[in-house]
Design a protein around this motif. Structure first.
Motif, mmCIF file in Angstrom:
data_model
loop_
_atom_site.group_PDB
_atom_site.id
_atom_site.type_symbol
_atom_site.label_atom_id
_atom_site.label_comp_id
_atom_site.label_asym_id
_atom_site.label_seq_id
_atom_site.Cartn_x
_atom_site.Cartn_y
_atom_site.Cartn_z
ATOM 1 N N ASP A 24 0.916 -1.288 -0.183
ATOM 2 C CA ASP A 24 0.018 -0.080 -0.025
ATOM 3 C C ASP A 24 0.869 1.088 0.047
ATOM 4 O OD1 ASP A 24 -1.921 1.839 0.321
ATOM 5 O OD2 ASP A 24 -3.062 0.785 1.894
ATOM 6 N N ASN A 76 -0.479 4.194 -0.150
ATOM 7 C CA ASN A 76 -1.083 5.255 0.503
ATOM 8 C C ASN A 76 -0.781 6.768 -0.066
ATOM 9 O OD1 ASN A 76 -0.653 3.522 3.466
ATOM 10 N ND2 ASN A 76 -2.815 4.327 2.926
ATOM 11 N N GLU A 83 -10.709 3.532 -1.243
ATOM 12 C CA GLU A 83 -11.116 3.556 0.446
ATOM 13 C C GLU A 83 -11.910 4.546 0.820
ATOM 14 O OE1 GLU A 83 -7.288 2.294 1.499
ATOM 15 O OE2 GLU A 83 -6.969 4.030 2.428
ATOM 16 N N HIS A 110 -11.870 -1.797 2.126
ATOM 17 C CA HIS A 110 -11.071 -1.462 3.303
ATOM 18 C C HIS A 110 -11.750 -1.437 4.500
ATOM 19 C CE1 HIS A 110 -9.938 2.445 5.452
ATOM 20 N NE2 HIS A 110 -8.477 1.880 5.173
#
Ligand SMILES: [Mg+2]
Length: 384
Positions: free
Chosen positions: A188, A190, A251, A302
């Protein structure tokens, strides 16, 4: 006989301490010392109650009661109406879709059924989970973490990258070389909702995302999550087309069903990870799941908020094909089930890497009155 109405609304700030500071990769420079959320309790005129919780950074929802109070007296069984009220509240500020699951919790308690049955799922049982780490750590530390999770029964883990490009590549390469033969590894980045308020945060562009996706493909990474900004739809679609491994995300898209439908149509991702706490509550998210199925793309939620948010998304996960494991947030020693789920009486646990789908009514969790008394502060209560 008329339907029950919303007769009471209560709001709390909740903050349970963590045993050690937790350093979320998605907020560089910010040590979390508490698991914070806003909690809502809605009671209908028959005395049936529903709960939900939405993550809180500070005390940003202090004035929320002034607007959610507008729901007092409305039909408590009408989820379309709850959606409309929350849409209205969102016109002028941020979205509070996290409140909508409280209406489903009430519906489940009224029917004596878990929400997943109300949603039309037929199969409970247990589901495979993956250990979702939350901090950026060195390769050697991550290898030890991954080994520990493997011993506990997990067969998939997700690691975080959020540093300079060389450090990111080094970490994933070391981890994949050490444990890639026995564990599926997701990564991930992010990048979708960058936070640089506390320390600088990297910002990837399409070129960097392509280079990283190439590295991930070469070393056998199972999927790459949110490598681009959340509204860079054209770049997301270009990367998804280019990449040899699945690109995932979505998400925190508070545009809910319409936004996710648009993204699916544009081919932004191969795996969609809507979190009902943000993506329009349970009702819009179940429609997103149906649309994923229609279009032949994968859904798996998520879940990284708190125990109530996990419960909400676990209910929805029952509508999936269960071909991708469920996110199980876990970062020893700080983000552990007892603290992540401090607001409910029984934390979710992963036994042999599997999580039990609750059979209990509503969201299948019970809010801990003890924890609420100890760590909660009521800031709004109103009766119809
Ligand atoms: Mg993520």
């Amino acid at each position: 006989m008329s339907n029950p109405t919303v007769s009471r609304i209560e709001l709390w700030h909740f903050g349970a301490p963590l045993p050690e500071p937790f350093w979320p990769s998605w907020i560089p420079g910010y040590p979390m010392t508490e698991n914070r959320c806003t909690m809502i309790r809605i009671v209908d005129s028959d005395g049936v109650e529903g709960w939900s919780a939405g993550p809180e950074l500070i005390r940003e929802r202090r004035g929320l009661g002034d607007v959610v109070g507008l729901m007092l007296g409305q039909d408590a069984t009408d989820i379309d109406l709850a959606q409309q009220r929350l849409r209205e509240v969102g016109y002028f500020g941020w979205k509070n879709w996290w409140i909508e699951p409280a209406f489903w919790d009430m519906a489940g308690h009224r029917a004596g059924q878990p929400v997943w049955r109300l949603l039309g799922a037929t199969e409970g049982g247990e589901v495979e989970a993956y250990a979702s780490f939350g901090e950026v750590r060195s390769g050697s530390q991550r290898i030890a973490d991954a080994e520990a999770r493997y011993e506990e029964g997990f067969r998939t883990v997700k690691i975080r990258v959020h540093e300079d490009e060389d450090a990111d590549i080094r970490q994933v390469t070391e981890v994949a070389a050490a444990v890639g033969d026995k564990l599926r590894i997701g990564v991930d980045a992010n990048q979708a909702w960058r936070v640089s308020a506390f320390a600088d945060a990297p910002q990837w562009d399409l070129d960097r995302a392509k280079r990283f996706a190439d590295v991930c493909a070469d070393i056998g990474i199972a999927w790459l999550e949110e490598p681009l900004p959340m509204d860079a739809y054209d770049d997301q679609a270009a990367l998804n087309e280019y990449s040899r491994i699945p690109i995932s995300g979505a998400e925190l898209h508070t545009g809910g069903e319409p936004e996710l439908r648009m993204m699916i149509e544009r081919g932004c991702y191969s795996i969609y990870q809507p979190d009902a706490i943000f993506t329009g509550g349970i009702d819009q998210t179940r429609r997103i799941i149906a649309y994923c199925k229609e279009k032949g793309v994968t859904y798996t939620p998520h879940t990284w908020t708190n125990g109530v948010g996990f419960a909400v998304n676990l209910q929805l996960y029952t509508l999936s094909d269960r071909d991708k494991p469920l996110e199980f947030p876990l970062e020893q020693p700080s983000w552990i089930p007892e603290c992540r789920d401090a607001m409910i009486t029984e934390p979710f646990i992963a036994r042999d890497g599997k999580v039990q789908i609750p059979e209990g009514p509503g969201l299948g969790v019970t809010v801990s009155q003890e924890a609420l008394a100890q760590y909660g502060e009521q800031f709004f209560v109103a009766d119809a």
